[in-house]
Design a protein around this motif. Structure first.
Motif, short mmCIF file in Angstrom:
data_model
loop_
_atom_site.label_atom_id
_atom_site.label_comp_id
_atom_site.label_asym_id
_atom_site.label_seq_id
_atom_site.Cartn_x
_atom_site.Cartn_y
_atom_site.Cartn_z
N LEU B 84 0.85 -1.21 0.00
CA LEU B 84 0.00 0.00 0.00
C LEU B 84 0.87 1.25 0.00
CD1 LEU B 84 -2.77 -0.99 2.60
CD2 LEU B 84 -3.09 -0.69 0.13
N ARG B 85 1.95 1.19 0.77
CA ARG B 85 2.85 2.34 0.89
C ARG B 85 3.58 2.59 -0.42
NH1 ARG B 85 6.44 2.63 6.41
NH2 ARG B 85 7.59 4.52 5.95
N GLU B 86 4.07 1.53 -1.03
CA GLU B 86 4.81 1.69 -2.30
C GLU B 86 3.91 2.17 -3.43
OE1 GLU B 86 8.34 -1.56 -1.34
OE2 GLU B 86 6.84 -2.05 -2.85
N ALA B 87 2.60 1.91 -3.30
CA ALA B 87 1.66 2.38 -4.31
C ALA B 87 1.21 3.81 -4.02
CB ALA B 87 0.44 1.45 -4.36
N GLY B 88 1.70 4.39 -2.93
CA GLY B 88 1.35 5.77 -2.60
C GLY B 88 -0.01 5.93 -1.94
N LEU B 89 -0.59 4.81 -1.49
CA LEU B 89 -1.92 4.90 -0.88
C LEU B 89 -1.89 5.25 0.60
CD1 LEU B 89 -3.44 1.86 -2.75
CD2 LEU B 89 -4.48 4.13 -2.73
N ILE B 90 -0.80 4.92 1.27
CA ILE B 90 -0.64 5.28 2.68
C ILE B 90 0.78 5.82 2.90
CG2 ILE B 90 -2.33 3.59 3.55
CD1 ILE B 90 0.03 1.82 4.42
N THR B 91 0.93 6.56 4.00
CA THR B 91 2.26 6.95 4.45
C THR B 91 2.47 6.36 5.83
OG1 THR B 91 1.33 8.97 5.37
CG2 THR B 91 2.35 9.14 3.19
N GLY B 92 3.71 6.17 6.21
CA GLY B 92 4.02 5.65 7.53
C GLY B 92 5.06 6.54 8.21
N GLU B 93 4.86 6.76 9.49
CA GLU B 93 5.81 7.58 10.24
C GLU B 93 6.12 6.90 11.57
OE1 GLU B 93 6.03 11.99 12.41
OE2 GLU B 93 4.16 11.27 11.54
N ARG B 94 7.40 6.65 11.81
CA ARG B 94 7.77 6.01 13.08
C ARG B 94 7.76 7.04 14.20
NH1 ARG B 94 9.66 1.46 15.07
NH2 ARG B 94 9.91 0.48 13.03
N ARG B 95 7.04 6.71 15.29
CA ARG B 95 7.06 7.54 16.51
C ARG B 95 7.19 6.60 17.69
NH1 ARG B 95 2.63 10.36 14.10
NH2 ARG B 95 1.18 9.78 15.75
N GLY B 96 8.40 6.58 18.30
CA GLY B 96 8.63 5.67 19.41
C GLY B 96 8.64 4.24 18.91
N THR B 97 7.85 3.38 19.58
CA THR B 97 7.86 1.95 19.25
C THR B 97 7.19 1.65 17.92
OG1 THR B 97 7.62 1.59 21.62
CG2 THR B 97 7.34 -0.33 20.18
N TRP B 98 6.18 2.44 17.56
CA TRP B 98 5.31 2.06 16.44
C TRP B 98 5.45 2.95 15.22
CZ3 TRP B 98 3.29 -2.50 17.41
CH2 TRP B 98 3.00 -2.86 18.74
N VAL B 99 5.10 2.35 14.07
CA VAL B 99 4.92 3.13 12.85
C VAL B 99 3.43 3.48 12.74
CG1 VAL B 99 5.16 3.19 10.34
CG2 VAL B 99 6.84 1.96 11.72
N TYR B 100 3.14 4.76 12.54
CA TYR B 100 1.75 5.20 12.39
C TYR B 100 1.45 5.45 10.92
CZ TYR B 100 1.51 5.56 17.41
OH TYR B 100 1.53 5.25 18.74
N TYR B 101 0.33 4.89 10.48
CA TYR B 101 -0.04 4.98 9.06
C TYR B 101 -1.22 5.92 8.85
CZ TYR B 101 2.98 0.96 8.56
OH TYR B 101 4.08 0.13 8.59
N ARG B 102 -1.17 6.64 7.73
CA ARG B 102 -2.26 7.52 7.31
C ARG B 102 -2.59 7.24 5.86
NH1 ARG B 102 -4.05 12.03 9.59
NH2 ARG B 102 -3.22 12.44 11.65
N ILE B 103 -3.86 7.41 5.51
CA ILE B 103 -4.23 7.30 4.10
C ILE B 103 -3.74 8.54 3.37
CG2 ILE B 103 -6.49 8.46 4.02
CD1 ILE B 103 -6.02 4.89 2.77
N GLN B 104 -3.45 8.40 2.09
CA GLN B 104 -3.07 9.55 1.26
C GLN B 104 -4.30 10.01 0.48
OE1 GLN B 104 -0.37 11.14 2.01
NE2 GLN B 104 0.92 10.81 0.23
N PRO B 105 -4.96 11.07 0.92
CA PRO B 105 -6.23 11.45 0.27
C PRO B 105 -6.07 11.71 -1.23
CG PRO B 105 -5.82 12.79 2.23
CD PRO B 105 -4.59 11.99 1.99
#
Lengths: 125, 125
Positions: B84-105
């Protein structure tokens, strides 16, 4: 069926089938059904075939209108058309020598409704 | 950038990138790019992951929010998130222990614009 009735049926279908994926998590069954249609579009040749059919004069195209755009064999084109057809994205009707294909507007509407970002757009798309 | 400017940029992007497939035949290059994104959505698990992320409180979700919905291993979930990330549909951001994902509107808008049936809807979707 009046235009208004048709719009209501379409709207009910959208709500039941595929509310926007940003609104609530997709149910597993919905996801299986929708993934099949997205997968059918997940190929450049099939996307171009769908677009050639949808944008052709009169909204329909026969294989004879489609093959020149590709350096592919007839059986390969036929295979891709079958995948689009089985996913409900196009219909085919034999008339004389040729099968004539049309896009299925409801299928596009349904996918578009799943992808929109807010409820207003889901209703108008 | 003002809201109006942003809308103009988005509109220009839509026109350049992906006019509705019913309006004119997709160019081969556009079809390759779009097919990659449709293919990423052509899997039930990935569709559900995208929907879980997009509909999650605050519009973002970490892997810890996603795994309970599936009877799948961590690495399998990670694989699907990467697609999903490589297709540009989501982004991921590491904060502390976890990676947080968001949709790319913008990615959803682009796909939706390709699927709509007329020009008006393409602009409003």
């Amino acid at each position: 069926m009046s235009k208004q009735e048709r719009m209501l049926v379409e709207l009910a279908d959208q709500v039941e089938c595929c509310s926007p994926l940003v609104r609530e998590p997709l149910a597993p069954g919905q996801a299986v059904e929708l993934a099949r249609v997205f997968k059918a579009l997940g190929d450049p040749v099939r996307l171009r075939l769908a677009s050639l059919i949808a944008s052709h004069d009169g909204g329909e195209a026969c294989v004879c209108d489609l093959t020149d755009a590709f350096e592919l064999s007839g059986p390969t084109i036929s295979h891709h058309l079958r995948v689009l057809r089985e996913a409900g994205l196009i219909t085919g009707e034999r008339r004389g020598t040729w099968v004539y294909y049309r896009i299925q507007p409801d299928a596009l509407r349904r996918l578009s409704a799943v992808l929109v970002l807010d409820d207003t757009a889901a209703v108008t798309a």
